[in-house]
Design an enzyme around this catalytic site. Structure first.
Site, PDB file in Angstrom:
ATOM      1  N   SER A 218      42.934  41.717 -24.173  1.00 25.64           N
ATOM      2  CA  SER A 218      43.874  42.499 -23.362  1.00 25.64           C
ATOM      3  C   SER A 218      44.425  43.665 -24.178  1.00 25.64           C
ATOM      4  O   SER A 218      43.655  44.529 -24.602  1.00 25.64           O
ATOM      5  CB  SER A 218      44.975  41.579 -22.820  1.00 25.64           C
ATOM      6  OG  SER A 218      45.683  42.206 -21.782  1.00 25.64           O
ATOM      7  N   GLU A 333      40.026  39.135 -13.264  1.00 24.91           N
ATOM      8  CA  GLU A 333      41.029  39.790 -14.093  1.00 24.91           C
ATOM      9  C   GLU A 333      42.298  40.070 -13.299  1.00 24.91           C
ATOM     10  O   GLU A 333      43.392  40.178 -13.866  1.00 24.91           O
ATOM     11  CB  GLU A 333      40.472  41.105 -14.659  1.00 24.91           C
ATOM     12  CG  GLU A 333      39.289  40.950 -15.596  1.00 24.91           C
ATOM     13  CD  GLU A 333      39.680  40.436 -16.976  1.00 24.91           C
ATOM     14  OE1 GLU A 333      40.856  40.090 -17.180  1.00 24.91           O
ATOM     15  OE2 GLU A 333      38.795  40.364 -17.849  1.00 24.91           O
ATOM     16  N   HIS A 435      42.588  36.379 -15.940  1.00 24.45           N
ATOM     17  CA  HIS A 435      42.801  37.169 -17.145  1.00 24.45           C
ATOM     18  C   HIS A 435      43.357  36.303 -18.272  1.00 24.45           C
ATOM     19  O   HIS A 435      44.288  35.530 -18.059  1.00 24.45           O
ATOM     20  CB  HIS A 435      43.778  38.310 -16.825  1.00 24.45           C
ATOM     21  CG  HIS A 435      44.081  39.184 -17.992  1.00 24.45           C
ATOM     22  ND1 HIS A 435      43.113  39.907 -18.637  1.00 24.45           N
ATOM     23  CD2 HIS A 435      45.249  39.453 -18.649  1.00 24.45           C
ATOM     24  CE1 HIS A 435      43.660  40.596 -19.628  1.00 24.45           C
ATOM     25  NE2 HIS A 435      44.949  40.331 -19.657  1.00 24.45           N
TER      26      HIS A 435
END
Length: 526
Positions: A218, A333, A435
């Site tokens: 991320s 995601e 995610h």
């Protein structure tokens, strides 16, 4: 003489016993530190809370990190240093550091090497950068524990970097006082300083300073793309791993001037219009002000120093680190509800959501992410939301590095994480891999996270993914042993394959490449 020799040997024996009990001692550039064994039976040695820069407090707030002062004696390195100032935003993060503080520039090392006065091992190194949107995260987090990869013969380093207003405030006065005429990227400069520290010191821990792979997820993945692009760091990298994110497309950093204007407006809003006034504010006051500044992004900046241009320009011109890259994204995601809303996923609600968000582009986007029936809506909307959030920038990074001829590997993680142990609701699991769900699998750390009801299938996925990561860190190639073959991305777009990672892992034609190219043109080329 024999008595004296016996006394000397006895003293050496008891000294060795004391060191074994209290932990290994290593000499680094600033002095001696003493770590700890993972367990009595484990070969892994852990050094926690090593300072790589002096505390960025007082007049050093919003300055580039400064070198550590030396110390005399032996400094304990058995406890994680404080995490950087942040608000508690992500409930699945399990920190092992005691408190948040501005004094937070510390790193941690896990090593399997036999340590002595001059360790002979030159093991590959992973320096891992945490995620959290540049506003939260910590190197002590359980998911990032380095012991599992260390058991594969890798020296693992996790680092802290300044967050939010402390790490990413740009301001005209900060630019004016900077010897580089820049401001805003203090958190990224912390990462540069940590990488340089690792290069200078990691040999003392059995690591190879010429074989450092950087990795992150991320915001950590975005950071890795920035470190590959930056002239300050790109020469110190042997390989890179990016999990869901890159400083490209909609995530391209703003200009320094734009960031300065927003930073100055933020300062005026909180009643501290000058740099001197800002530096007199307490850390808690600044953190509270950050929490109220809903329209103030604390993010990377094209500052002319860490980043001299948009990272996509650096990569497309071949100036970024020409090293092997392993990169990928997850199948969910972002949630499809970001497109069709909180109601039922129907074709009508999907089209309405597209019109609200995209106006006259709605039909063209629908054609790229079609849904003929209501049953098609959830996967189509999830793909669109995921691509728009992180998958498209991640793909762009992959595609630009692939075009340079550097070894480049793309994964698509689809394993749906099991439900929480505490979840007795019976509600459906997410449609795909959400995610950040891959972190425990990739780093071999399922057992560090007791929140989920891991199964044998999860352990199989983790064994596969962590083996890929381990091989890549060692050789720049994820393949080895009995793992399913993972193809290096072809220079011919029609022949690109990606590795689908799940209970059954396999290489597949990368058909989404064509969709990504069309979506990029439609959504981001104005």
């Amino acid at each position: 003489m024999r008595w004296k020799l016996g006394l000397t040997l006895a003293s050496a024996f008891f000294a060795a016993q004391l060191q074994a009990k209290n932990g290994p001692i290593v000499t680094i550039e600033s002095g001696k530190i003493q770590g700890a064994a993972e367990t009595d039976a484990s070969p892994i040695r852990i050094f926690r809370g090593i300072p790589f820069a002096i505390p960025p407090v007082g007049d050093l707030r919003w300055r580039a990190p400064q070198p550590v002062s030396g110390w005399s004696g032996i400094r304990p390195a058995t406890e994680f240093g404080p995490r950087c100032m942040q608000q508690p935003l992500f409930s699945d993060m399990m920190f092992r550091s005691a408190v948040p503080s501005e004094d937070c520039l510390y790193l941690n090392i896990w090593t399997p090497a036999k340590l002595g006065r001059s360790p002979q091992a030159r093991l590959p190194v992973l320096m891992y950068v945490y995620g959290g949107g540049f506003i939260t995260g910590d190197s002590s987090e359980k998911r990032y524990d380095g012991a599992a990869l260390a058991r594969h013969g890798i020296v693992v380093v996790t680092i802290n970097y300044r967050l939010g207003v402390f790490g990413f405030l740009a301001h005209p006065e900060l630019t004016a006082e900077s010897p580089h005429h820049s401001s805003g990227n203090y958190g990224l400069l912390d990462q540069v300083a940590a990488l340089a520290w690792v290069k200078r010191n990691i040999a003392a821990f059995g690591g190879d300073p010429s074989h450092i792979t950087i990795g992150g997820e991320s915001a950590g993945s975005m950071s890795v793309s920035g470190l590959m692009a930056s002239p300050l760091s790109r020469g110190d990298i042997a390989g890179a791993i990016g999990e869901s994110g890159a400083l490209m497309q909609k995530l391209t950093p703003p200009s320094r001037v734009e960031a300065e204007q927003k930073g100055a407006a933020f300062a005026r809003t909180i009643g501290a219009p000058t740099l001197a006034a800002l530096r007199t504010l307490s850390a808690d006051t600044l953190l509270a002000a950050q929490g109220k500044a809903k329209d103030m992004p604390f993010y990377a900046v094209i500052d002319g120093y860490f980043l001299t241009e948009s990272p996509s320009v650096t990569f497309s011109s071949g100036k970024a680190a020409h090293v092997p890259l392993l990169v990928g994204s997850n199948s969910q995601e972002a949630s499809g509800t970001a497109v069709f809303g909180n109601g039922a996923p129907t074709v009508a609600s999907y089209r309405a959501g597209l019109r609200r968000a995209l106006g006259d582009k709605a039909d063209e986007v629908f054609a790229l992410y079609p849904a003929r029936t209501d049953a098609d809506v959830l996967p189509a909307a999830t793909a669109l939301a995921s691509d728009d959030f992180l998958a498209l920038p991640t793909w762009k990074w992959f595609d630009l590095q692939r075009r340079t001829g550097a070894p480049t590997y793309y994964y698509y993680f689809t394993r749906v994480r099991p439900r929480l142990v505490s979840d007795t609701s019976g509600n459906a699991l997410p449609w795909g891999a959400v995610h950040s769900a891959e972190i425990e699998y990739a780093l071999g750390n399922l057992d560090t996270n007791p929140l989920y009801a891991w199964t044998n299938d999860d352990r199989k996925v983790s064994a596969t993914m962590s083996a890929y990561f381990s091989n890549f860190i060692k050789t720049g190639n994820p393949n080895g042993g009995t793992l399913p073959v993972w193809s290096n991305a072809s220079l011919n777009p029609a022949k690109i394959r990606r590795q689908v990672i799940d209970v059954v892992t396999y290489g597949a034609a990368f058909h989404d490449q064509t969709r990504y190219e069309a979506a990029e043109s439609l959504l981001y080329m104005h």
